[in-house]
Design a protein around this motif. Structure first.
Motif, PDB file in Angstrom:
ATOM      1  N   GLU A   1       4.141  -4.212   8.252  1.00  0.00           N
ATOM      2  CA  GLU A   1       5.307  -3.360   8.479  1.00  0.00           C
ATOM      3  C   GLU A   1       5.048  -2.011   7.834  1.00  0.00           C
ATOM      4  OE1 GLU A   1       8.743  -5.203   6.769  1.00  0.00           O
ATOM      5  OE2 GLU A   1       8.743  -6.860   8.191  1.00  0.00           O
ATOM      6  N   LEU A   2       5.604  -0.985   8.423  1.00  0.00           N
ATOM      7  CA  LEU A   2       5.598   0.341   7.824  1.00  0.00           C
ATOM      8  C   LEU A   2       7.024   0.608   7.375  1.00  0.00           C
ATOM      9  CD1 LEU A   2       3.881   2.900   7.289  1.00  0.00           C
ATOM     10  CD2 LEU A   2       4.791   3.788   9.433  1.00  0.00           C
TER      11      LEU A   2
ATOM     12  N   VAL B   1       0.865  -1.183   0.000  1.00  0.00           N
ATOM     13  CA  VAL B   1       0.000   0.000   0.000  1.00  0.00           C
ATOM     14  C   VAL B   1       0.903   1.235   0.000  1.00  0.00           C
ATOM     15  CG1 VAL B   1      -1.864   1.237   1.179  1.00  0.00           C
ATOM     16  CG2 VAL B   1      -1.752  -1.265   1.314  1.00  0.00           C
ATOM     17  N   PRO B   2       1.041   1.906  -1.149  1.00  0.00           N
ATOM     18  CA  PRO B   2       1.907   3.092  -1.206  1.00  0.00           C
ATOM     19  C   PRO B   2       1.213   4.295  -0.564  1.00  0.00           C
ATOM     20  CG  PRO B   2       0.923   2.667  -3.349  1.00  0.00           C
ATOM     21  CD  PRO B   2       0.471   1.562  -2.438  1.00  0.00           C
ATOM     22  N   ILE B   3       1.700   4.705   0.595  1.00  0.00           N
ATOM     23  CA  ILE B   3       1.099   5.825   1.321  1.00  0.00           C
ATOM     24  C   ILE B   3       1.626   7.155   0.808  1.00  0.00           C
ATOM     25  CG2 ILE B   3       0.960   6.920   3.589  1.00  0.00           C
ATOM     26  CD1 ILE B   3       0.888   4.103   4.796  1.00  0.00           C
ATOM     27  N   TYR B   4       2.914   7.215   0.528  1.00  0.00           N
ATOM     28  CA  TYR B   4       3.520   8.463   0.036  1.00  0.00           C
ATOM     29  C   TYR B   4       4.696   8.124  -0.856  1.00  0.00           C
ATOM     30  CZ  TYR B   4       6.274  12.746   0.000  1.00  0.00           C
ATOM     31  OH  TYR B   4       7.002  13.845  -0.392  1.00  0.00           O
ATOM     32  N   ASN B   5       4.850   8.880  -1.924  1.00  0.00           N
ATOM     33  CA  ASN B   5       5.998   8.732  -2.806  1.00  0.00           C
ATOM     34  C   ASN B   5       6.309  10.112  -3.368  1.00  0.00           C
ATOM     35  OD1 ASN B   5       7.974   7.963  -4.553  1.00  0.00           O
ATOM     36  ND2 ASN B   5       6.755   6.408  -5.601  1.00  0.00           N
ATOM     37  N   GLY B   6       7.477  10.637  -3.053  1.00  0.00           N
ATOM     38  CA  GLY B   6       7.812  11.966  -3.524  1.00  0.00           C
ATOM     39  C   GLY B   6       9.290  12.148  -3.760  1.00  0.00           C
ATOM     40  N   ARG B   7       9.603  13.284  -4.303  1.00  0.00           N
ATOM     41  CA  ARG B   7      10.994  13.640  -4.555  1.00  0.00           C
ATOM     42  C   ARG B   7      11.378  14.739  -3.582  1.00  0.00           C
ATOM     43  NH1 ARG B   7      13.383  11.997  -9.174  1.00  0.00           N
ATOM     44  NH2 ARG B   7      12.110  10.854 -10.632  1.00  0.00           N
ATOM     45  N   GLY B   8      12.654  14.824  -3.296  1.00  0.00           N
ATOM     46  CA  GLY B   8      13.101  15.858  -2.380  1.00  0.00           C
ATOM     47  C   GLY B   8      14.601  15.885  -2.260  1.00  0.00           C
TER      48      GLY B   8
ATOM     49  N   GLU C   1       9.655   7.927   0.571  1.00  0.00           N
ATOM     50  CA  GLU C   1       8.539   7.019   0.351  1.00  0.00           C
ATOM     51  C   GLU C   1       8.098   6.388   1.670  1.00  0.00           C
ATOM     52  OE1 GLU C   1       7.248   3.316  -2.534  1.00  0.00           O
ATOM     53  OE2 GLU C   1       9.191   4.265  -2.813  1.00  0.00           O
ATOM     54  N   VAL C   2       6.785   6.193   1.797  1.00  0.00           N
ATOM     55  CA  VAL C   2       6.198   5.493   2.940  1.00  0.00           C
ATOM     56  C   VAL C   2       5.304   4.400   2.364  1.00  0.00           C
ATOM     57  CG1 VAL C   2       4.754   5.675   4.996  1.00  0.00           C
ATOM     58  CG2 VAL C   2       6.217   7.599   4.340  1.00  0.00           C
ATOM     59  N   ARG C   3       5.532   3.180   2.817  1.00  0.00           N
ATOM     60  CA  ARG C   3       4.767   2.019   2.352  1.00  0.00           C
ATOM     61  C   ARG C   3       4.220   1.246   3.545  1.00  0.00           C
ATOM     62  NH1 ARG C   3       9.330  -0.968  -1.338  1.00  0.00           N
ATOM     63  NH2 ARG C   3       9.396   0.521  -3.042  1.00  0.00           N
ATOM     64  N   LEU C   4       2.989   0.824   3.428  1.00  0.00           N
ATOM     65  CA  LEU C   4       2.424  -0.126   4.379  1.00  0.00           C
ATOM     66  C   LEU C   4       2.456  -1.476   3.697  1.00  0.00           C
ATOM     67  CD1 LEU C   4       0.979  -0.847   7.015  1.00  0.00           C
ATOM     68  CD2 LEU C   4      -1.175  -0.327   5.858  1.00  0.00           C
ATOM     69  N   MET C   5       3.103  -2.434   4.341  1.00  0.00           N
ATOM     70  CA  MET C   5       3.218  -3.777   3.795  1.00  0.00           C
ATOM     71  C   MET C   5       2.402  -4.726   4.683  1.00  0.00           C
ATOM     72  SD  MET C   5       5.203  -2.890   1.368  1.00  0.00           S
ATOM     73  CE  MET C   5       5.724  -4.394   0.577  1.00  0.00           C
ATOM     74  N   LEU C   6       1.522  -5.493   4.063  1.00  0.00           N
ATOM     75  CA  LEU C   6       0.699  -6.465   4.778  1.00  0.00           C
ATOM     76  C   LEU C   6       1.073  -7.864   4.299  1.00  0.00           C
ATOM     77  CD1 LEU C   6      -2.774  -4.713   4.367  1.00  0.00           C
ATOM     78  CD2 LEU C   6      -1.203  -4.540   6.302  1.00  0.00           C
ATOM     79  N   GLY C   7       1.125  -8.800   5.223  1.00  0.00           N
ATOM     80  CA  GLY C   7       1.409 -10.189   4.881  1.00  0.00           C
ATOM     81  C   GLY C   7       0.185 -11.055   5.150  1.00  0.00           C
ATOM     82  N   PHE C   8      -0.095 -11.977   4.246  1.00  0.00           N
ATOM     83  CA  PHE C   8      -1.227 -12.889   4.373  1.00  0.00           C
ATOM     84  C   PHE C   8      -0.738 -14.328   4.290  1.00  0.00           C
ATOM     85  CE2 PHE C   8      -3.260  -9.032   3.134  1.00  0.00           C
ATOM     86  CZ  PHE C   8      -4.492  -9.072   3.761  1.00  0.00           C
TER      87      PHE C   8
END
Length: 162
Positions: free
Chosen positions: A141-142, A105-112, A119-126
């Motif tokens: 995991e975040l 789940v891509p929460i944020y993706n930017g340049r700077g 980048e901020v990603r929420l990763m879920l495992g099933f």
């Protein structure tokens, strides 16, 4: 006749490609559970989130306090960067070494500039389904990445090892 056979082959390959984009046969249930996780985060409902996590927290290396801290951290980043727009739920077809399906789940993706948030990603495992039903997440995991140099995009292969 030859072209008709090729066109049918093309249609079948196109259909197979569309099916694989949906996450395979388990994709619907994984997408539904992932949506429920995002709803719990959006509504700041820690109790609903807890009900979506595998029942035995010890199995996934958590306890109630650590789960609560992680939920609050995810919620903070989620509300700060999504600004009310629900991000995409990307179900990966690959399976981790521990047999888990990964949802990205891509929460944020930017340049700077160097040192700023990239980048901020929420990763879920099933799963694995043998131990955890698909209506529960067995890992989350975040991932927070910062720029190591100016305007460098993050490589796609940096996925979790859970």
């Amino acid at each position: 006749m030859k072209y008709r056979r090729r066109s049918w082959l093309f249609v079948l390959l196109l259909f197979a490609a569309c099916k694989s984009q949906s996450g395979g046969p388990d994709g619907g249930k994984i997408a539904e559970t992932s949506g429920a996780v995002l709803s719990a985060i959006e509504n700041n409902d820690e109790k609903a989130f807890r009900q979506l996590v595998a029942p035995d927290l010890e199995d996934i290396g958590e306890d109630e306090k650590s789960l609560s801290r992680k939920f609050k951290l995810v919620r903070d980043y989620y509300t700060q960067y999504t600004k009310g727009n629900r991000p995409d739920i990307i179900i990966k077809d690959s399976v981790t070494t521990f047999g888990k399906r990964v949802v990205f789940v891509p929460i944020y993706n930017g340049r700077g500039m160097k040192g700023s948030l990239r980048e901020v990603r929420l990763m879920l495992g099933f799963g694995p389904v043998k131990y955890y039903p698909l209506d529960k997440i067995s890992a989350f995991e975040l991932h927070i990445f910062h720029h190591s140099s100016n305007n460098v995009p993050l490589p796609e292969e940096n996925f979790p090892g859970f």
